[in-house]
Design a protein around this motif. Structure first.
Motif, PDB file in Angstrom:
ATOM      1  N   MET A   1       1.116  -0.888  -0.295  1.00  0.00           N
ATOM      2  CA  MET A   1       0.280   0.243  -0.362  1.00  0.00           C
ATOM      3  C   MET A   1       1.159   0.951  -0.291  1.00  0.00           C
ATOM      4  SD  MET A   1      -3.172   1.003   2.816  1.00  0.00           S
ATOM      5  CE  MET A   1      -1.950   1.706   3.928  1.00  0.00           C
ATOM      6  N   ASP A   2       0.240   2.121  -0.673  1.00  0.00           N
ATOM      7  CA  ASP A   2       0.521   3.263  -1.090  1.00  0.00           C
ATOM      8  C   ASP A   2      -0.160   4.499  -0.083  1.00  0.00           C
ATOM      9  OD1 ASP A   2       3.446   2.514  -2.179  1.00  0.00           O
ATOM     10  OD2 ASP A   2       2.102   2.918  -4.042  1.00  0.00           O
ATOM     11  N   ILE A   3       0.643   5.035   1.162  1.00  0.00           N
ATOM     12  CA  ILE A   3       0.040   6.226   1.461  1.00  0.00           C
ATOM     13  C   ILE A   3       0.599   7.664   1.105  1.00  0.00           C
ATOM     14  CG2 ILE A   3       0.098   8.456   3.667  1.00  0.00           C
ATOM     15  CD1 ILE A   3       0.192   5.367   5.055  1.00  0.00           C
ATOM     16  N   GLN A   4      -0.370   8.476  -0.125  1.00  0.00           N
ATOM     17  CA  GLN A   4       0.018   8.952  -0.858  1.00  0.00           C
ATOM     18  C   GLN A   4      -0.205  10.425  -0.730  1.00  0.00           C
ATOM     19  OE1 GLN A   4      -3.341   8.089  -3.541  1.00  0.00           O
ATOM     20  NE2 GLN A   4      -1.499   6.586  -4.401  1.00  0.00           N
ATOM     21  N   GLU A   5      -1.389  11.250  -0.099  1.00  0.00           N
ATOM     22  CA  GLU A   5      -1.231  12.201   1.130  1.00  0.00           C
ATOM     23  C   GLU A   5      -2.569  12.013   2.579  1.00  0.00           C
ATOM     24  OE1 GLU A   5      -3.033  16.780   0.124  1.00  0.00           O
ATOM     25  OE2 GLU A   5      -3.286  15.262  -1.684  1.00  0.00           O
ATOM     26  N   VAL A   6      -1.579  12.730   3.918  1.00  0.00           N
ATOM     27  CA  VAL A   6      -2.909  12.385   4.099  1.00  0.00           C
ATOM     28  C   VAL A   6      -3.076  14.410   4.756  1.00  0.00           C
ATOM     29  CG1 VAL A   6      -3.054  11.923   7.027  1.00  0.00           C
ATOM     30  CG2 VAL A   6      -1.434  10.937   6.015  1.00  0.00           C
ATOM     31  N   ILE A   7      -4.046  14.258   5.199  1.00  0.00           N
ATOM     32  CA  ILE A   7      -4.201  16.008   5.502  1.00  0.00           C
ATOM     33  C   ILE A   7      -5.689  15.914   6.642  1.00  0.00           C
ATOM     34  CG2 ILE A   7      -6.815  17.689   4.116  1.00  0.00           C
ATOM     35  CD1 ILE A   7      -6.594  16.314   1.672  1.00  0.00           C
ATOM     36  N   SER A 203      -3.371   3.877  -1.791  1.00  0.00           N
ATOM     37  CA  SER A 203      -3.412   3.215  -2.983  1.00  0.00           C
ATOM     38  C   SER A 203      -4.926   2.217  -2.971  1.00  0.00           C
ATOM     39  CB  SER A 203      -2.375   2.190  -3.930  1.00  0.00           C
ATOM     40  OG  SER A 203      -2.140   1.766  -2.406  1.00  0.00           O
ATOM     41  N   TYR A 204      -5.692   1.947  -2.593  1.00  0.00           N
ATOM     42  CA  TYR A 204      -6.366   1.833  -2.055  1.00  0.00           C
ATOM     43  C   TYR A 204      -8.195   2.374  -2.322  1.00  0.00           C
ATOM     44  CZ  TYR A 204      -4.508  -2.593  -0.613  1.00  0.00           C
ATOM     45  OH  TYR A 204      -4.224  -4.492  -0.712  1.00  0.00           O
ATOM     46  N   GLY A 205      -7.312   3.439  -2.362  1.00  0.00           N
ATOM     47  CA  GLY A 205      -8.460   4.236  -2.110  1.00  0.00           C
ATOM     48  C   GLY A 205      -8.511   5.844  -1.523  1.00  0.00           C
ATOM     49  N   THR A 206      -9.681   6.700  -1.272  1.00  0.00           N
ATOM     50  CA  THR A 206      -9.481   7.314  -0.214  1.00  0.00           C
ATOM     51  C   THR A 206     -10.743   7.318   0.937  1.00  0.00           C
ATOM     52  OG1 THR A 206      -9.428   9.410  -2.301  1.00  0.00           O
ATOM     53  CG2 THR A 206      -9.931  10.394  -0.119  1.00  0.00           C
ATOM     54  N   ILE A 207      -9.875   7.420   2.387  1.00  0.00           N
ATOM     55  CA  ILE A 207     -10.250   7.496   3.371  1.00  0.00           C
ATOM     56  C   ILE A 207     -10.644   8.478   4.415  1.00  0.00           C
ATOM     57  CG2 ILE A 207     -10.052   6.196   5.498  1.00  0.00           C
ATOM     58  CD1 ILE A 207      -8.426   4.116   3.930  1.00  0.00           C
ATOM     59  N   ASN A 212     -17.462   8.866   4.268  1.00  0.00           N
ATOM     60  CA  ASN A 212     -16.251   8.768   3.272  1.00  0.00           C
ATOM     61  C   ASN A 212     -17.456   8.076   2.090  1.00  0.00           C
ATOM     62  OD1 ASN A 212     -13.873   7.256   3.540  1.00  0.00           O
ATOM     63  ND2 ASN A 212     -14.474   4.653   3.556  1.00  0.00           N
ATOM     64  N   LEU A 213     -17.769   9.552   1.751  1.00  0.00           N
ATOM     65  CA  LEU A 213     -18.208   9.210   0.775  1.00  0.00           C
ATOM     66  C   LEU A 213     -17.065   9.194  -0.509  1.00  0.00           C
ATOM     67  CD1 LEU A 213     -21.182  12.371   1.056  1.00  0.00           C
ATOM     68  CD2 LEU A 213     -20.977   9.717   1.843  1.00  0.00           C
ATOM     69  N   ALA A 214     -16.567  10.081  -0.752  1.00  0.00           N
ATOM     70  CA  ALA A 214     -15.159   9.867  -1.556  1.00  0.00           C
ATOM     71  C   ALA A 214     -14.977   9.094  -2.048  1.00  0.00           C
ATOM     72  CB  ALA A 214     -14.425  11.235  -1.590  1.00  0.00           C
ATOM     73  N   LYS A 215     -15.185   7.566  -1.772  1.00  0.00           N
ATOM     74  CA  LYS A 215     -14.445   6.188  -2.277  1.00  0.00           C
ATOM     75  C   LYS A 215     -14.046   6.025  -3.454  1.00  0.00           C
ATOM     76  CE  LYS A 215     -17.505   3.984  -0.479  1.00  0.00           C
ATOM     77  NZ  LYS A 215     -18.586   3.188   0.671  1.00  0.00           N
ATOM     78  N   ASN A 216     -12.799   5.221  -4.055  1.00  0.00           N
ATOM     79  CA  ASN A 216     -12.096   5.176  -5.397  1.00  0.00           C
ATOM     80  C   ASN A 216     -11.488   3.844  -5.120  1.00  0.00           C
ATOM     81  OD1 ASN A 216     -11.167   5.521  -7.737  1.00  0.00           O
ATOM     82  ND2 ASN A 216      -9.660   6.830  -7.108  1.00  0.00           N
ATOM     83  N   HIS A 217     -12.032   3.391  -5.118  1.00  0.00           N
ATOM     84  CA  HIS A 217     -11.903   1.650  -4.906  1.00  0.00           C
ATOM     85  C   HIS A 217     -10.709   1.248  -6.137  1.00  0.00           C
ATOM     86  CE1 HIS A 217     -13.862   0.656  -1.150  1.00  0.00           C
ATOM     87  NE2 HIS A 217     -15.309   0.601  -2.288  1.00  0.00           N
ATOM     88  N   ARG A 218      -9.661   0.928  -5.365  1.00  0.00           N
ATOM     89  CA  ARG A 218      -8.487   0.465  -6.579  1.00  0.00           C
ATOM     90  C   ARG A 218      -8.969  -1.537  -6.394  1.00  0.00           C
ATOM     91  NH1 ARG A 218      -3.392  -2.746  -4.325  1.00  0.00           N
ATOM     92  NH2 ARG A 218      -4.235  -4.224  -3.411  1.00  0.00           N
ATOM     93  N   GLU A 219      -8.971  -1.292  -8.369  1.00  0.00           N
ATOM     94  CA  GLU A 219      -9.168  -2.645  -9.413  1.00  0.00           C
ATOM     95  C   GLU A 219      -8.711  -4.343  -8.241  1.00  0.00           C
ATOM     96  OE1 GLU A 219     -12.015  -3.313 -10.871  1.00  0.00           O
ATOM     97  OE2 GLU A 219     -11.962  -0.453 -11.317  1.00  0.00           O
ATOM     98  N   THR A 220      -9.810  -4.886  -7.525  1.00  0.00           N
ATOM     99  CA  THR A 220      -8.519  -5.806  -6.940  1.00  0.00           C
ATOM    100  C   THR A 220      -9.329  -7.602  -8.378  1.00  0.00           C
ATOM    101  OG1 THR A 220     -10.948  -6.184  -6.190  1.00  0.00           O
ATOM    102  CG2 THR A 220      -9.180  -5.322  -4.701  1.00  0.00           C
TER     103      THR A 220
END
Length: 220
Positions: A1-7, A203-207, A212-220
């Protein structure tokens, strides 16, 4: 997993930004926010009326721990617990040091000897830091946080099982989201885990919390 950004949302953004700039991090400023480059990740602070606190760890090369600790002491006083200002986690073969930033966040530098490689560098600096490696994720009820991790299909760290009474590490390859029961004390800190507004791009999506409405699931 990658953590791309924390806000995160903090109240004293100017002092906090100045602190990270003094440490040598690259910072980009906007009208009511600022983003700090943490290796391949980004830590973004949003200015808000309420003071929230977070736990975030930065990954460093596995051969850099002594130099990283010496470098860090130029800027902050390390937090000590039971008379020690560093800790070795035998189960995961990792060394850590902890400090507070001006926003009151409990921050950590961690050298994972099994999950992160060595790096060549002449003098340790902010540029030697690899990425955000851990971030605490706290919701009012721990079951909610566990369900979010399951919904995104983020694996539990090898050898672990989800817990409703203790912290659980979700992720892989040296990058983890830590679910914690509200009120649990963070290690090397007087802070307790508190539900705080946060967005974590992975890399798994936006949590997100509180929504938690802006989900963007990684393809599995």
């Amino acid at each position: 997993m990658d953590i791309q950004e924390v806000i995160c949302q903090i109240a004293n953004i100017d002092d906090t930004v100045a602190f990270y700039e003094a440490m040598g991090f690259k910072v980009s400023k906007q009208a009511a926010s600022a983003s700090v480059e943490i290796g391949t990740s980004k830590l973004t602070f949003i200015n808000g009326p309420d003071a929230y606190t977070y736990h975030i760890a930065f990954n460093i090369p596995r051969n850099a721990f002594p130099d990283a600790k010496e470098w860090l002491q130029q800027f902050v006083e390390l937090i000590a617990e039971d008379g020690e200002d560093e800790v070795y986690f035998e189960r995961i073969d990792a060394y850590s040091v902890y400090f507070y930033d001006p926003a009151g966040n409990i921050m950590e530098l961690i050298a994972r000897r099994q999950e992160v490689e060595d790096a060549e560098y002449e003098t340790f600096s902010s540029d030697t830091i690899l990425a955000i490696g851990e971030v605490g994720f706290v919701m009012p009820h721990i079951e909610q946080a566990l369900h979010v991790m399951e919904d995104f299909h983020i694996p539990v760290r090898a050898g672990s099982t989800p817990s409703t009474t203790m912290i659980t590490f979700y992720g892989e390859n040296g990058c983890y989201i830590i679910t914690a029961p509200a009120g649990r004390k963070w290690l090397f800190s007087s802070l307790v885990a508190t539900p705080s507004p946060i967005t974590i791009h992975t890399s798994y999506g936006t949590i997100m919390y509180p929504t938690n409405l802006a989900k963007n699931h990684r393809e599995t």
